[in-house]
Design an enzyme around this catalytic site. Structure first.
Site, mmCIF file in Angstrom:
data_model
loop_
_atom_site.group_PDB
_atom_site.id
_atom_site.type_symbol
_atom_site.label_atom_id
_atom_site.label_comp_id
_atom_site.label_asym_id
_atom_site.label_seq_id
_atom_site.Cartn_x
_atom_site.Cartn_y
_atom_site.Cartn_z
ATOM 1 N N CYS A 2 0.843 -1.196 0.000
ATOM 2 C CA CYS A 2 0.000 0.000 0.000
ATOM 3 C C CYS A 2 0.876 1.243 0.000
ATOM 4 O O CYS A 2 1.954 1.254 0.571
ATOM 5 C CB CYS A 2 -0.944 0.079 1.197
ATOM 6 S SG CYS A 2 -1.999 -1.340 1.398
ATOM 7 N N ARG A 27 3.130 0.038 -5.215
ATOM 8 C CA ARG A 27 2.987 -0.581 -3.906
ATOM 9 C C ARG A 27 1.657 -1.323 -3.743
ATOM 10 O O ARG A 27 1.414 -1.979 -2.719
ATOM 11 C CB ARG A 27 3.100 0.474 -2.801
ATOM 12 C CG ARG A 27 4.421 1.219 -2.823
ATOM 13 C CD ARG A 27 4.455 2.260 -1.744
ATOM 14 N NE ARG A 27 4.490 1.649 -0.441
ATOM 15 C CZ ARG A 27 5.591 1.295 0.188
ATOM 16 N NH1 ARG A 27 6.757 1.487 -0.361
ATOM 17 N NH2 ARG A 27 5.538 0.733 1.381
ATOM 18 N N TRP A 77 -3.066 -2.541 -1.550
ATOM 19 C CA TRP A 77 -2.785 -3.946 -1.837
ATOM 20 C C TRP A 77 -3.487 -4.699 -0.711
ATOM 21 O O TRP A 77 -3.054 -4.654 0.434
ATOM 22 C CB TRP A 77 -1.282 -4.199 -1.827
ATOM 23 C CG TRP A 77 -0.920 -5.582 -2.263
ATOM 24 C CD1 TRP A 77 -0.735 -6.016 -3.538
ATOM 25 C CD2 TRP A 77 -0.683 -6.726 -1.432
ATOM 26 N NE1 TRP A 77 -0.415 -7.349 -3.556
ATOM 27 C CE2 TRP A 77 -0.374 -7.816 -2.273
ATOM 28 C CE3 TRP A 77 -0.713 -6.943 -0.051
ATOM 29 C CZ2 TRP A 77 -0.091 -9.089 -1.786
ATOM 30 C CZ3 TRP A 77 -0.434 -8.208 0.438
ATOM 31 C CH2 TRP A 77 -0.126 -9.268 -0.430
ATOM 32 N N ASN A 101 -0.749 1.638 5.920
ATOM 33 C CA ASN A 101 0.049 0.627 5.214
ATOM 34 C C ASN A 101 0.607 -0.319 6.274
ATOM 35 O O ASN A 101 1.126 0.146 7.278
ATOM 36 C CB ASN A 101 1.160 1.376 4.455
ATOM 37 C CG ASN A 101 2.336 0.500 4.060
ATOM 38 O OD1 ASN A 101 3.462 0.955 4.047
ATOM 39 N ND2 ASN A 101 2.088 -0.736 3.739
ATOM 40 N N GLY A 102 0.465 -1.630 6.047
ATOM 41 C CA GLY A 102 0.973 -2.590 7.038
ATOM 42 C C GLY A 102 -0.165 -3.417 7.595
ATOM 43 O O GLY A 102 -1.242 -3.486 7.013
ATOM 44 N N GLU A 480 14.444 -18.736 -11.512
ATOM 45 C CA GLU A 480 14.079 -17.353 -11.830
ATOM 46 C C GLU A 480 13.224 -17.281 -13.099
ATOM 47 O O GLU A 480 12.233 -16.548 -13.148
ATOM 48 C CB GLU A 480 15.373 -16.521 -11.971
ATOM 49 C CG GLU A 480 15.235 -15.142 -12.578
ATOM 50 C CD GLU A 480 14.385 -14.169 -11.769
ATOM 51 O OE1 GLU A 480 13.860 -14.561 -10.708
ATOM 52 O OE2 GLU A 480 14.221 -13.029 -12.225
ATOM 53 N N LYS A 484 9.517 -15.711 -13.094
ATOM 54 C CA LYS A 484 9.150 -14.594 -13.984
ATOM 55 C C LYS A 484 7.927 -14.983 -14.813
ATOM 56 O O LYS A 484 7.003 -14.206 -14.965
ATOM 57 C CB LYS A 484 10.290 -14.260 -14.963
ATOM 58 C CG LYS A 484 11.457 -13.487 -14.440
ATOM 59 C CD LYS A 484 11.290 -11.994 -14.437
ATOM 60 C CE LYS A 484 11.043 -11.489 -13.046
ATOM 61 N NZ LYS A 484 12.145 -11.492 -12.149
ATOM 62 N N GLU A 487 4.645 -15.250 -12.659
ATOM 63 C CA GLU A 487 4.095 -13.996 -12.124
ATOM 64 C C GLU A 487 3.551 -13.090 -13.229
ATOM 65 O O GLU A 487 2.626 -12.324 -13.005
ATOM 66 C CB GLU A 487 5.098 -13.265 -11.234
ATOM 67 C CG GLU A 487 6.280 -12.665 -11.935
ATOM 68 C CD GLU A 487 7.249 -11.964 -10.989
ATOM 69 O OE1 GLU A 487 6.843 -11.501 -9.928
ATOM 70 O OE2 GLU A 487 8.443 -11.880 -11.346
ATOM 71 N N HIS A 503 14.475 -37.661 -9.986
ATOM 72 C CA HIS A 503 14.071 -37.935 -8.600
ATOM 73 C C HIS A 503 12.617 -37.575 -8.328
ATOM 74 O O HIS A 503 12.203 -37.509 -7.177
ATOM 75 C CB HIS A 503 14.998 -37.185 -7.633
ATOM 76 C CG HIS A 503 16.416 -37.647 -7.711
ATOM 77 N ND1 HIS A 503 16.815 -38.893 -7.269
ATOM 78 C CD2 HIS A 503 17.525 -37.059 -8.219
ATOM 79 C CE1 HIS A 503 18.115 -39.043 -7.489
ATOM 80 N NE2 HIS A 503 18.562 -37.945 -8.069
ATOM 81 N N LYS A 606 5.203 -4.138 -5.938
ATOM 82 C CA LYS A 606 6.650 -4.021 -6.104
ATOM 83 C C LYS A 606 7.384 -4.096 -4.766
ATOM 84 O O LYS A 606 8.509 -4.560 -4.680
ATOM 85 C CB LYS A 606 6.934 -2.681 -6.786
ATOM 86 C CG LYS A 606 8.381 -2.439 -7.148
ATOM 87 C CD LYS A 606 8.765 -3.243 -8.361
ATOM 88 C CE LYS A 606 10.236 -3.131 -8.694
ATOM 89 N NZ LYS A 606 10.692 -4.293 -9.453
#
Ligand code: F6R
Length: 611
Positions: A2, A27, A77, A101-102, A480, A484, A487, A503, A606
């Site tokens: 946020c 955010r 968010w 925020n939080g 990675e 990528k 997401e 395995h 982000k």
């Protein structure tokens, strides 16, 4: 996450707040809202979805609110409560509005206590306890300021909030763990979640320390430490970087940030090289000792950088490296006596998991270093020592240029440690420094293969599952690549160490399943190629991104992109930096083809400032 903003003392406060929210949208972008005071009455404007929805609503009232000089705003968010208008901030109680925020961890308890006092809740947010606590406290004859302090004493968790009361010409703000920056304007004052977002309005900012609270009026800012004593905090000059929201002709910020790597990594490399003879990396400041290990700790993509860092540091310097996920480290009671140094890696410098892990390391007496892109971020301010990546603001939610810059710093650290420990000669050390400078132009060559990755993306864009494989130092690149892709495109993808396939994961292979392998020319390629054969034998559709030196060995593979070999002896060592580009481009093009929101993928933000 946020983003929050508050402004006092400047006309068009609503418009200014909206524009700051635009800079804070990274955010969170589930919903957004404003609260403003006009004729001592509180009004709100809220919209679900991206900020453009709020802009549309604002246009309707623009003329009526031109003279407003006090506003707070929020881009959300969602954590507690669905993405609906009621849960969109600012959250109100009578004539009080709060943006937050939080997470207020004891909100359930407070909610029950307030309900017993007949307070009616209208949202599912944890935030709502703040305005209600304020209202109750004011009814009990406290003034607004004292009411705010009583709230801080009651709430627990990690938070930053701003509160206004319709009849008061002031903004109260407080922070615990979540970031908050005050901006000193000419005849006005402002508060935001980061300095960048307000840098076009002010040239001086104050970062609140953890636990600080403050009152802003149009002419004054008063700051108090957690012990309630009034304090002065350092004023810092900031450079305005208003161009950071410019896509420079690219379709998306992510595309721009992928393609600008050759340019911005020059800054990273420039900051590392000292007169062509040495590297500006100081293991002694990081308290790295030969008979102790190093812990590398990070989240997400930065964690994959840490994994690659381990391969490099152990290979060249023989210093043991332990790699930790930030979200696990803090709570798993780590045994730290074997380690003298923790290096955390965080692009944003704000990931709360990483911040908390770093605090835990400090508690365990480790010296802490951060590798970050954001100076004065929360982690930067608390770390004992900082190394900056210098790649400029990264706007796309998916990390790209910051990842490659983190890798360059970790590899430079490995070489410096190796040199200090007499594990490599001065000749090799100097050759490394010389070769480092060639990386940017070499990355341009890889970027010029863009069309090949577009074609690969075409071939896999309709798949439901995709596997990524890599061996050794390219195993984290497989992880990675898969991260990528998932997401950005929402396609289920997983990365595996090539040797691990047999395995278990090999059971996933069915006719036509795309398998993307990153293949270096590191002496292990024969083994990886055998793993590919096993996949092909079971119907897998294999795509190989390989060093061109392997050309003869993979002639039987139809779908391949050959990456040119780097001159000299560093090809295999640099390969994770080189292979990052295909991993980024494949994910980018698949997402673009599928029409997903490349820069702001669903459910992500982000800067991850909640646990
Ligand atoms: C993925 C991505 C995230 C971040 C992670 C850590 O593309 O960007 O996985 O890497 O949230 O963020 P920082 O590095 O800011 O701590």
């Amino acid at each position: 996450m946020c983003g929050i903003i508050g402004i006092i003392g400047k006309k068009n406060a609503c418009k200014i707040a909206l524009n700051v929210l635009k800079n804070l949208e990274y955010r969170g972008y589930d919903s957004a809202g404003l609260a403003y005071a006009q004729n001592k009455k509180l009004h709100t404007l809220k919209a679900i979805g991206k900020l453009k929805e709020l802009y549309s609503k604002y246009e309707i009232i623009e003329n009526e609110v031109k003279n407003v000089t006090l506003a707070i705003g929020h881009t959300r968010w969602a954590t507690h409560g669905k993405v609906v208008i009621e849960n969109t901030h600012p959250i109100l109680s009578e004539n009080i509005a709060v943006v937050h925020n939080g997470i207020i961890e004891n909100h359930d308890n407070i909610r029950s206590q307030l309900k017993n006092k007949n307070v009616v809740f209208e949202t599912s947010t944890d935030t709502e306890v703040i305005p209600h606590l304020l209202s109750v406290s004011i009814k009990n004859k406290n003034n607004f300021f004292n009411a705010c302090i009583s709230v801080i004493n009651k709430i627990e968790g990690a938070y930053a909030f701003a509160a206004i009361e319709s009849s008061k010409n002031e903004i109260f703000v407080a922070r615990k763990t979540s970031p908050l920056v005050l901006g000193l304007g000419d005849g006005f004052n402002i508060v935001g979640s980061d300095a960048q977002s307000i840098s076009h309005l002010v040239s001086e900012v104050i970062y609140l320390n953890d636990g600080d609270y403050a009152v802003l009026t149009e002419s004054e800012i008063q700051i108090f430490a957690s012990d309630n004593n009034k304090v002065e905090r350092e004023k810092i000059n900031i450079k305005s970087n208003i161009n950071f929201l410019n896509k420079d002709g690219f379709r998306h910020f992510m595309e721009k940030e992928i393609h600008e790597q050759p340019n911005v990594l020059i800054n990273t490399i420039g900051s590392l090289i000292k007169e062509e003879k040495d590297l500006n990396i100081f293991p002694e400041k990081m308290n790295i000792k030969n008979n102790y290990g190093i812990t590398l700790c990070a989240a997400g993509t930065s964690h994959y950088a840490a994994m690659i860092g381990k391969y490099w540091i152990e290979r060249f310097s023989s210093i043991p490296v332990n790699v930790e996920l930030s979200s696990e480290y803090r709570y798993r009671s780590p045994a730290a006596s074997m380690y003298s140094s923790m290096i955390v890696i965080s692009q944003s410098g704000e990931s709360i998991d990483t911040l908390m892990a770093m605090r835990e390391a400090k508690r365990l007496n480790l010296t802490t270093t951060v590798i970050t892109n954001v100076e004065n971020s929360s982690i930067d301010r608390e770390a004992d020592y900082s190394i900056y990546t210098h790649v400029g603001p990264e706007v796309g939610v998916a990390s790209t240029k910051s990842f490659t810059s983190q890798l360059i710093i970790l590899l430079s650290l490995a070489m410096k440690l190796a040199f200090n420990n007499n594990k490599i000669s001065i000749k090799k050390y100097l050759d490394f420094i010389k070769s480092l400078k060639l990386i940017p132009s070499f990355l341009s060559k890889i970027l010029s293969l863009n069309e090949n990755f577009m074609n690969l993306a075409q071939a896999i864009k309709n798949s439901h599952n995709i596997l990524y494989l890599g061996r050794g130092i390219l195993y984290p690149i497989a992880l990675e690549g898969a991260l990528k892709l998932k997401e950005l495109s929402y396609i289920h993808s997983e990365g595996f160490a090539a040797g691990e396939m047999k395995h278990g994961p090999i059971a996933l292979i069915e006719d036509g399943l795309p398998i993307i392998m990153f293949l270096a020319s590191d002496g292990m390629e024969e083994k990886s190629i055998s793993n590919l054969q096993e996949a092909i034998a079971r119907g897998g559709k294999v795509f190989v991104i390989s060093d061109e030196k392997n050309f003869g060995k993979i002639s039987f593979i139809e779908n391949k992109v050959l990456i040119p070999s780097f001159q000299g002896n560093w090809n295999d060592i640099f390969s994770p930096i080189f292979m990052s580009i295909p991993a980024q481009l494949i994910a980018y093009h698949v997402a673009r083809e599928r029409g997903t929101d490349v820069d702001q993928p669903r459910n992500l933000a982000k800067s991850v400032t909640v646990e």
